[in-house]
Design an enzyme around this catalytic site. Structure first.
Site, short mmCIF file in Angstrom:
data_model
loop_
_atom_site.label_atom_id
_atom_site.label_comp_id
_atom_site.label_asym_id
_atom_site.label_seq_id
_atom_site.Cartn_x
_atom_site.Cartn_y
_atom_site.Cartn_z
N CYS A 294 0.82 -1.21 0.00
CA CYS A 294 0.00 0.00 0.00
C CYS A 294 0.86 1.26 0.00
O CYS A 294 0.66 2.16 -0.83
CB CYS A 294 -0.96 -0.02 1.19
N TYR A 295 1.82 1.35 0.91
CA TYR A 295 2.70 2.52 0.92
C TYR A 295 3.48 2.65 -0.39
O TYR A 295 3.58 3.75 -0.94
CB TYR A 295 3.68 2.44 2.09
#
Length: 345
Positions: free
Chosen positions: A148-149
């Site tokens: 996600c990051y």
């Protein structure tokens, strides 16, 4: 086409269910879990009472016989054990964990502190950053879905590196914040209500496992890139990631040029939305959707560009991008089953 989900009861698995139930081409054939098989899906997930599916045990051969694609929505350390069985079967695999992302031997063990998958399978896996690797995704058998990051960060940084505004000496600083769903469904002392309510925490300072993933992809765009500075924070909200990035560019530019550059790069990518001049995105504007919204600004005083990139960590940062990759893999419209508006308010 039939699909199966391993890890169906986690947050990522349930987001896959939410989107796949409305997909025009993919039909959920089976749902699998390592600990709750034999139970009905809705027993611990009341929002899915309309579904009568029974959770099944994980049997790769049985899954391959009934499905074209299997999504591994498992915690890190699980896919690395399952992937050897799936890799020999006639089925496409999309892994949402971090187990197949890091290509350099020893990197996974160093950052994740767990045994790695077989190296030859890691090398076979295609990194599924959908907007930037579609050609390889189309030919893949195994896809390593990005974290996600890294998704928020790389989509925000890519135009600067691929179009030559930033290079190996860019000195990248990424200051990222996430809602608590990014920590997964299992409760912990860090994420329960009394710890997170009205609180704001930094965690894994200079040690986050997504650092080498971001550096690996940036290195493909700019050989010799120096190590990045990347730190993460938990904020008291359920969903969303904001990555605020600071990059030293190699020449003077302007906000107009930056906006035009980002719009040109992403004009054929419907899930990336570039903000108007002097406007910056908030996490709420992508909530529940597969969009990544990006705002940019050039600081003439420092010669640095500030990039603000937001995504929903469970959708574009996990299940949504996995389905986007599945669409590309199977020759479908990239937006199939994903073209919904964000939830607002």
């Amino acid at each position: 086409m039939n699909v199966s989900i391993v890890g169906a009861t986690g947050y990522g698995g349930m987001e896959l269910i939410r989107f796949l139930n409305n997909h025009p081409q993919f039909k959920i054939k089976s749902l699998h879990t390592s600990s709750q098989f034999g139970r009905n899906l809705y027993e611990e997930n009341a929002h899915l009472m309309h579904m009568k599916d029974t959770l099944e045990e994980i049997d790769p051969e049985a899954i391959a016989k009934k499905s074209d694609i299997v999504f591994l929505a498992t915690p890190s350390g699980v896919s690395s054990q399952l992937i050897s069985e799936f890799s020999d079967l006639d089925i496409k695999v999309i892994d949402l964990s971090g187990d197949l992302r890091l290509q350099t031997p020893g990197e996974y063990e160093n950052w994740y502190k767990k045994p790695a998958a077989p190296q030859h399978i890691i090398e076979e896996a295609v990194y599924g950053l959908a907007e930037w690797n579609a050609g390889a995704i189309k030919k893949a058998k195994i896809i390593a879905n990005p974290g996600c990051y890294p998704t928020a960060s790389l989509l925000g940084l890519a135009p600067l590196f691929t179009e030559g505004l930033a290079g190996a000496d860019a000195d990248v600083i990424i200051d990222a914040k996430s809602g608590v769903s990014g920590a997964g469904k299992s409760p912990s002392a860090v994420t329960h209500f009394s710890e997170m309510n009205e609180n704001f925490k930094i965690y894994k300072v200079n040690q986050h496992q997504h650092i080498p993933e971001i550096e690996q992809q940036l290195g493909r765009w700019s050989s010799g890139l120096q190590p990045i500075s990347f730190n993460t924070h938990l904020v008291p909200m359920t969903r969303g990631i904001m990555a605020t990035m600071y990059i030293k560019v190699n020449r003077e530019t302007s906000n107009v040029e930056l906006k035009d550059l980002y719009e040109m790069v992403y004009e054929r990518h419907p899930f990336v939305r570039v903000q108007p001049l002097d406007r910056f995105p908030s996490t709420k504007q992508v909530y529940g959707s597969n969009f990544c919204d990006i705002g940019v600004d050039y600081d003439e005083r420092t010669g640095k560009v500030t990039v603000v990139s937001v995504i929903d960590n469970l959708v574009k940062g996990a299940a949504g991008q996995a389905i986007q990759n599945a669409n590309i893999l199977m020759g479908l419209e990239e937006t199939a089953g994903l073209w919904n508006s964000p939830l607002y308010p």
